[in-house]
Design a protein around this motif. Structure first.
Motif, PDB file in Angstrom:
ATOM      1  N   LEU A 262      -5.601   3.991  -1.750  1.00  0.00           N
ATOM      2  CA  LEU A 262      -4.402   4.764  -1.435  1.00  0.00           C
ATOM      3  C   LEU A 262      -4.663   6.210  -1.827  1.00  0.00           C
ATOM      4  O   LEU A 262      -4.755   6.514  -3.018  1.00  0.00           O
ATOM      5  N   PRO A 263      -4.826   7.111  -0.888  1.00  0.00           N
ATOM      6  CA  PRO A 263      -5.168   8.503  -1.208  1.00  0.00           C
ATOM      7  C   PRO A 263      -4.214   9.113  -2.234  1.00  0.00           C
ATOM      8  O   PRO A 263      -2.994   9.082  -2.060  1.00  0.00           O
ATOM      9  N   GLY A 264      -4.800   9.639  -3.307  1.00  0.00           N
ATOM     10  CA  GLY A 264      -4.010  10.334  -4.312  1.00  0.00           C
ATOM     11  C   GLY A 264      -3.241   9.450  -5.271  1.00  0.00           C
ATOM     12  O   GLY A 264      -2.459   9.955  -6.084  1.00  0.00           O
ATOM     13  N   ALA A 265      -3.431   8.126  -5.201  1.00  0.00           N
ATOM     14  CA  ALA A 265      -2.684   7.230  -6.081  1.00  0.00           C
ATOM     15  C   ALA A 265      -3.107   7.414  -7.530  1.00  0.00           C
ATOM     16  O   ALA A 265      -4.263   7.726  -7.823  1.00  0.00           O
ATOM     17  N   LEU A 266      -2.165   7.195  -8.438  1.00  0.00           N
ATOM     18  CA  LEU A 266      -2.428   7.310  -9.872  1.00  0.00           C
ATOM     19  C   LEU A 266      -2.460   5.916 -10.478  1.00  0.00           C
ATOM     20  O   LEU A 266      -1.478   5.168 -10.411  1.00  0.00           O
ATOM     21  N   ALA A 267      -3.586   5.538 -11.069  1.00  0.00           N
ATOM     22  CA  ALA A 267      -3.722   4.249 -11.746  1.00  0.00           C
ATOM     23  C   ALA A 267      -3.532   4.475 -13.231  1.00  0.00           C
ATOM     24  O   ALA A 267      -4.134   5.377 -13.812  1.00  0.00           O
ATOM     25  N   ALA A 268      -2.696   3.653 -13.879  1.00  0.00           N
ATOM     26  CA  ALA A 268      -2.355   3.907 -15.275  1.00  0.00           C
ATOM     27  C   ALA A 268      -2.155   2.617 -16.059  1.00  0.00           C
ATOM     28  O   ALA A 268      -1.819   1.569 -15.500  1.00  0.00           O
ATOM     29  N   ARG A 269      -2.373   2.735 -17.360  1.00  0.00           N
ATOM     30  CA  ARG A 269      -2.012   1.672 -18.290  1.00  0.00           C
ATOM     31  C   ARG A 269      -0.768   2.143 -19.037  1.00  0.00           C
ATOM     32  O   ARG A 269      -0.786   3.191 -19.698  1.00  0.00           O
ATOM     33  N   LEU A 270       0.304   1.389 -18.910  1.00  0.00           N
ATOM     34  CA  LEU A 270       1.562   1.778 -19.534  1.00  0.00           C
ATOM     35  C   LEU A 270       1.562   1.475 -21.023  1.00  0.00           C
ATOM     36  O   LEU A 270       2.291   2.100 -21.797  1.00  0.00           O
ATOM     37  N   GLY A 271       0.748   0.501 -21.420  1.00  0.00           N
ATOM     38  CA  GLY A 271       0.686   0.088 -22.815  1.00  0.00           C
ATOM     39  C   GLY A 271       0.555  -1.419 -22.883  1.00  0.00           C
ATOM     40  O   GLY A 271       1.050  -2.138 -22.010  1.00  0.00           O
ATOM     41  N   GLY A 272      -0.110  -1.924 -23.924  1.00  0.00           N
ATOM     42  CA  GLY A 272      -0.275  -3.367 -24.058  1.00  0.00           C
ATOM     43  C   GLY A 272      -0.950  -3.956 -22.840  1.00  0.00           C
ATOM     44  O   GLY A 272      -2.027  -3.525 -22.429  1.00  0.00           O
ATOM     45  N   ASP A 273      -0.275  -4.962 -22.228  1.00  0.00           N
ATOM     46  CA  ASP A 273      -0.851  -5.618 -21.052  1.00  0.00           C
ATOM     47  C   ASP A 273      -0.197  -5.155 -19.757  1.00  0.00           C
ATOM     48  O   ASP A 273      -0.331  -5.811 -18.725  1.00  0.00           O
ATOM     49  N   GLU A 274       0.511  -4.013 -19.789  1.00  0.00           N
ATOM     50  CA  GLU A 274       1.215  -3.522 -18.608  1.00  0.00           C
ATOM     51  C   GLU A 274       0.497  -2.327 -17.986  1.00  0.00           C
ATOM     52  O   GLU A 274       0.116  -1.379 -18.681  1.00  0.00           O
ATOM     53  N   PHE A 275       0.351  -2.386 -16.678  1.00  0.00           N
ATOM     54  CA  PHE A 275      -0.328  -1.346 -15.909  1.00  0.00           C
ATOM     55  C   PHE A 275       0.551  -0.954 -14.722  1.00  0.00           C
ATOM     56  O   PHE A 275       1.512  -1.665 -14.398  1.00  0.00           O
ATOM     57  N   CYS A 276       0.204   0.144 -14.079  1.00  0.00           N
ATOM     58  CA  CYS A 276       0.939   0.501 -12.868  1.00  0.00           C
ATOM     59  C   CYS A 276       0.087   1.332 -11.933  1.00  0.00           C
ATOM     60  O   CYS A 276      -0.946   1.884 -12.327  1.00  0.00           O
ATOM     61  N   LEU A 277       0.541   1.424 -10.694  1.00  0.00           N
ATOM     62  CA  LEU A 277      -0.094   2.218  -9.654  1.00  0.00           C
ATOM     63  C   LEU A 277       1.012   3.008  -8.970  1.00  0.00           C
ATOM     64  O   LEU A 277       1.991   2.422  -8.486  1.00  0.00           O
ATOM     65  N   LEU A 278       0.883   4.322  -8.950  1.00  0.00           N
ATOM     66  CA  LEU A 278       1.882   5.188  -8.330  1.00  0.00           C
ATOM     67  C   LEU A 278       1.282   5.820  -7.079  1.00  0.00           C
ATOM     68  O   LEU A 278       0.252   6.488  -7.153  1.00  0.00           O
ATOM     69  N   ALA A 279       1.926   5.585  -5.939  1.00  0.00           N
ATOM     70  CA  ALA A 279       1.443   6.124  -4.664  1.00  0.00           C
ATOM     71  C   ALA A 279       2.510   7.021  -4.054  1.00  0.00           C
ATOM     72  O   ALA A 279       3.679   6.620  -3.959  1.00  0.00           O
ATOM     73  N   VAL A 280       2.108   8.207  -3.635  1.00  0.00           N
ATOM     74  CA  VAL A 280       3.031   9.163  -3.021  1.00  0.00           C
ATOM     75  C   VAL A 280       2.505   9.504  -1.632  1.00  0.00           C
ATOM     76  O   VAL A 280       1.446  10.107  -1.500  1.00  0.00           O
ATOM     77  N   GLY A 281       3.225   9.063  -0.615  1.00  0.00           N
ATOM     78  CA  GLY A 281       2.817   9.349   0.757  1.00  0.00           C
ATOM     79  C   GLY A 281       2.534   8.111   1.591  1.00  0.00           C
ATOM     80  O   GLY A 281       3.090   7.979   2.694  1.00  0.00           O
ATOM     81  N   PRO A 282       1.654   7.190   1.137  1.00  0.00           N
ATOM     82  CA  PRO A 282       1.353   6.007   1.953  1.00  0.00           C
ATOM     83  C   PRO A 282       2.603   5.166   2.221  1.00  0.00           C
ATOM     84  O   PRO A 282       3.535   5.130   1.407  1.00  0.00           O
ATOM     85  N   LEU A 283       2.613   4.478   3.361  1.00  0.00           N
ATOM     86  CA  LEU A 283       3.735   3.621   3.713  1.00  0.00           C
ATOM     87  C   LEU A 283       3.820   2.431   2.765  1.00  0.00           C
ATOM     88  O   LEU A 283       2.824   2.011   2.168  1.00  0.00           O
ATOM     89  N   ALA A 284       5.026   1.864   2.658  1.00  0.00           N
ATOM     90  CA  ALA A 284       5.248   0.755   1.724  1.00  0.00           C
ATOM     91  C   ALA A 284       4.329  -0.428   2.025  1.00  0.00           C
ATOM     92  O   ALA A 284       3.786  -1.053   1.109  1.00  0.00           O
ATOM     93  N   ASP A 285       4.158  -0.752   3.313  1.00  0.00           N
ATOM     94  CA  ASP A 285       3.310  -1.899   3.661  1.00  0.00           C
ATOM     95  C   ASP A 285       1.864  -1.687   3.231  1.00  0.00           C
ATOM     96  O   ASP A 285       1.175  -2.644   2.849  1.00  0.00           O
ATOM     97  N   GLU A 286       1.391  -0.440   3.269  1.00  0.00           N
ATOM     98  CA  GLU A 286       0.030  -0.150   2.811  1.00  0.00           C
ATOM     99  C   GLU A 286      -0.084  -0.406   1.308  1.00  0.00           C
ATOM    100  O   GLU A 286      -1.090  -0.941   0.828  1.00  0.00           O
TER     101      GLU A 286
END
Length: 380
Positions: A262-286
């Motif tokens: 996903l172009p420009g996506a931010l991969a992150a560890r929120l803490g402990g065993d929790e992670f996230c991926l933030l995407a700005v621009g790509p469609l939801a289905d992508e």
């Protein structure tokens, strides 16, 4: 220029670089400050990339030619075309001298003895400039690059005093660059998870706030994937925390790999065993497709028990997203539902009809939402 005016110019240059918030702002402040201090019409800052054997231009300011962008993407010159930045500098330095600046004109050298001038002379003539002063920049005891200031044809040619002043300015620029490097390292540490090398919660909060503002102003699609790594506690309890850390690092690598889709996506560890991926621009289905791939890859890891994954996107029917907090609550609630039903694929907020349980949970009062989460956890 009198001594007082030169002192004022040096202070202004240093203050300009100190006020910069990014490397680009620092480069621009350095070039502009030197250009003004030397009464030039044009200035550039270049870095010596030893591994590629080239001088790469970072910034051009002032009266730029048609082929000179302010922040050029690919303006670089093989060092062999300007060997003085390496040979002359080091020959002088090794002999106990200083990395002094020199002047060249459209007719040839005017001050200093770099020994090579044909490329610079040709460039001066081609761009309608009468003279230039070149000052090597030394950072951490090594040649870092150069500061270049030029004057147009018909203006006074730089002299030896200008070259000496340019040497002083280059030292001020070097100090500013060192400060910028320290600030960048501090920012990197402040926004980076030490174990995985991914972004941390602070970085996500900042980026998500900006993304939601763009969504509200421009309608850009913002999607958030929140993941909970299953089985980490069991790995820690049975195999030790060192092995648990390896699982976190391994999953972090998988998340980074998927995020790269996903172009420009931010991969992150929120803490402990929790992670996230933030995407700005790509469609939801992508984004959902990438989250699905993430679940599959996590399930194939040699450690752990896969991942519970929730997705929330402004493109889906989740109601208005007026704050970063609401989008995060939606993705978080989707992740808890995925954990509750032991879903092998991502749960997506807003895709289960008008009375979507994820949206309902996310919009409940905080105390009810906490109780529901505990109920979900009890069903693991």
């Amino acid at each position: 220029m009198g001594e007082d005016r030169r002192l004022v110019a040096v202070v202004a240059l240093a203050q300009g670089m100190a006020a910069a918030h990014t490397p680009r702002e620092s480069w621009r402040a350095a070039a502009l400050g030197a250009c003004r201090a030397l009464s030039g019409g044009f200035a550039a800052l270049s870095v010596w990339e030893r591994d590629l054997g080239r001088l790469r231009v970072l910034v051009n300011v002032g009266d730029r030619a048609a082929d000179e962008d302010e922040f050029p993407d690919g303006e670089a010159y093989p060092v062999h075309q300007f060997p003085e930045i390496t040979e002359f500098l080091h020959e002088r330095w090794v002999a106990g001298g200083e990395p002094n600046a020199w002047v060249e004109t459209a007719q040839g050298p005017a001050a200093g003895r770099p020994g090579y001038c044909h490329q610079r002379v040709a460039a001066l003539r081609r761009r309608g400039r009468g003279s230039c002063v070149v000052a090597p920049i030394v950072l951490h005891g090594r040649a870092w690059g150069e500061l270049y200031v030029a004057r147009s044809v018909g203006t006074p040619v730089f002299d030896r005093a200008d070259a000496d002043f340019a040497t002083v300015l280059a030292a001020v620029v070097a100090a500013g660059l060192a400060q910028t490097e320290r600030l960048e390292e501090a920012r990197r540490l402040a926004f980076t998870d030490a174990l995985t090398g991914l972004a941390n919660r602070r970085a996500v909060d900042v980026r998500l706030e900006e993304a939601v503002e763009r969504h509200r102003a421009e309608g850009v699609v913002v999607s958030l994937v929140v993941c909970d790594l299953n089985g980490l506690k069991r790995v820690n309890d049975t195999l030790g925390h060192a092995v648990g850390d390896r699982l976190l690092e391994r999953f972090g690598s998988v998340l980074s790999l998927c995020g790269a889709m996903l172009p420009g996506a931010l991969a992150a560890r929120l803490g402990g065993d929790e992670f996230c991926l933030l995407a700005v621009g790509p469609l939801a289905d992508e984004v959902v497709k990438v989250a699905d791939d993430l679940c599959r890859r996590a399930g194939e890891l040699e450690l752990g028990e896969g991942v519970a994954c929730g997705v929330a996107s402004t493109e889906d029917p989740i109601g208005p997203v007026s704050s970063a907090r609401r989008l995060f609550r939606l993705a978080d609630a989707a992740q808890y539902r995925a954990k509750a039903v032991r879903a092998a694929r991502p749960v997506v907020a807003g895709r289960e009809g008008p009375d979507d349980p994820v949206v309902r949970l996310a919009d409940e009062p905080s105390h009810e939402r906490t109780a529901e989460r505990r109920r979900f956890r009890g069903r693991r």
